[in-house]
Design an enzyme around this catalytic site. Structure first.
Site, mmCIF file in Angstrom:
data_model
loop_
_atom_site.group_PDB
_atom_site.id
_atom_site.type_symbol
_atom_site.label_atom_id
_atom_site.label_comp_id
_atom_site.label_asym_id
_atom_site.label_seq_id
_atom_site.Cartn_x
_atom_site.Cartn_y
_atom_site.Cartn_z
ATOM 1 N N TYR A 105 -8.182 6.594 -12.714
ATOM 2 C CA TYR A 105 -6.977 7.433 -12.725
ATOM 3 C C TYR A 105 -6.143 7.188 -11.469
ATOM 4 C CZ TYR A 105 -4.144 11.531 -11.708
ATOM 5 O OH TYR A 105 -3.099 12.342 -11.350
ATOM 6 N N SER A 106 -4.855 6.898 -11.649
ATOM 7 C CA SER A 106 -3.902 6.742 -10.556
ATOM 8 C C SER A 106 -4.413 5.701 -9.552
ATOM 9 C CB SER A 106 -3.635 8.099 -9.915
ATOM 10 O OG SER A 106 -2.520 8.057 -9.053
ATOM 11 N N HIS A 107 -4.628 6.072 -8.289
ATOM 12 C CA HIS A 107 -5.181 5.134 -7.322
ATOM 13 C C HIS A 107 -6.511 4.577 -7.813
ATOM 14 C CE1 HIS A 107 -7.204 3.738 -3.667
ATOM 15 N NE2 HIS A 107 -6.023 3.704 -3.057
ATOM 16 N N GLY A 109 -7.198 3.832 -10.726
ATOM 17 C CA GLY A 109 -6.925 2.785 -11.696
ATOM 18 C C GLY A 109 -6.824 1.413 -11.057
ATOM 19 N N THR A 131 -1.478 4.608 -13.847
ATOM 20 C CA THR A 131 -1.705 3.687 -12.746
ATOM 21 C C THR A 131 -0.823 2.463 -12.879
ATOM 22 O OG1 THR A 131 -3.453 2.674 -11.412
ATOM 23 C CG2 THR A 131 -3.611 2.393 -13.805
#
Length: 276
Positions: A105-107, A109, A131
């Site tokens: 998830y996000s960072h 990713g 991401t």
């Protein structure tokens, strides 16, 4: 406190030493194979996953606080993204886990992409949520960028109430009750400032574009249409670079969609991981 995993579906915590760093891990046993490794975002921890876990019933899930986040040890110097991925791979080896599905998830990713790139035989399926593939990418709008750079939102309720809607979009930005729940969770689990800065530094100049087309595991890219941090173009670009990737753009969903719309995301994730 460290303990071994139990035989029921009660989550159990365990510390491991991976590449010289003490990491906190948690496993919720389930009846699925392989287990799902969850890699949290910037400022997150394994405690962040509670809303999503409730919507992945019966699934075997492993959570690890990345170095410098949650209760895991802060490295002496910032680790590159591939270094974080290698530490997580070493942690899985210490846990006796050879192969996993991975959700980043996000960072997280970006770490997930490096994990698959560097350890392809250890990954069955990959889910990349909110991401990017790194530079070149379409950055957040200026106000969202300024909010992302600050850590005040983790310690100052007024700053959080101002900044989180700019970062989250989606249900969190629209619904006061959802925002209040997010604020309470952030206050209960604030990240260390130094660890936060280390992970920010890791993504400077990082890119998966040169090798992303070589990934061969089955991949799902989840993108919100109302994500102020990872704008929709980035999700389309990411999915387009991965051979055979499936892209789901969720209308009205924001950057926190795993946490403010867990029912919706839980169904998509379960269906993808369970499909033959």
């Amino acid at each position: 406190m460290s303990q071994t995993y139990g035989g029921d579906d009660t989550p159990a915590d365990r510390t491991v030493t991976a590449r010289g760093l003490v990491l906190y891990t948690r496993r919720r046993p389930g009846n699925t194979e392989p287990p799902l490794l969850l890699i949290h975002g910037l400022g997150g921890s394994m405690d962040s996953w509670k809303p999503l876990l409730a919507n992945l019933p019966g699934r075997d899930v492993i959570m690890i606080d990345t170095p410098g986040m949650g209760r895991s040890e802060l490295p002496r110097r910032p680790l590159p993204i591939h270094g974080v991925a290698d530490v997580l791979a070493a942690a899985l080896t210490e846990l006796g886990v050879d192969r996993v599905d991975v959700l980043g998830y996000s960072h997280g990713g970006t770490v997930a992409q490096e994990f698959v790139h560097r350890h392809p035989r250890r990954v069955r399926r990959l889910i990349l949520t909110a991401t990017v593939a790194g530079v070149p990418w379409l950055p957040p709008r200026p106000r969202s960028t300024l909010a992302l750079l600050s850590t005040r939102r983790y310690r100052d309720r007024a700053a959080a109430a101002r900044d989180i809607p700019l970062l989250a979009g989606g249900r969190t930005a629209r619904d006061a009750g959802t925002l209040a729940a997010v604020l309470a969770d952030r206050e209960a689990n604030p990240p260390g400032k130094k660890g936060y800065r280390y992970l920010q530094a890791a993504v400077i100049g990082w890119s998966s574009h040169p090798w992303l087309h070589r990934l061969r595991c089955r991949t799902l890219v989840l993108q919100g249409s109302d994500d102020p941090v990872v704008r929709t173009f980035n999700g389309r670009l990411l999915a387009g670079r991965i051979h055979g990737a499936r892209l789901e753009v969720l209308g009205g969903a924001g950057h926190l969609m795993l946490f403010d719309e867990p029912e919706r995301l839980g169904r998509l994730i379960s269906d993808f991981l369970s499909a033959p």
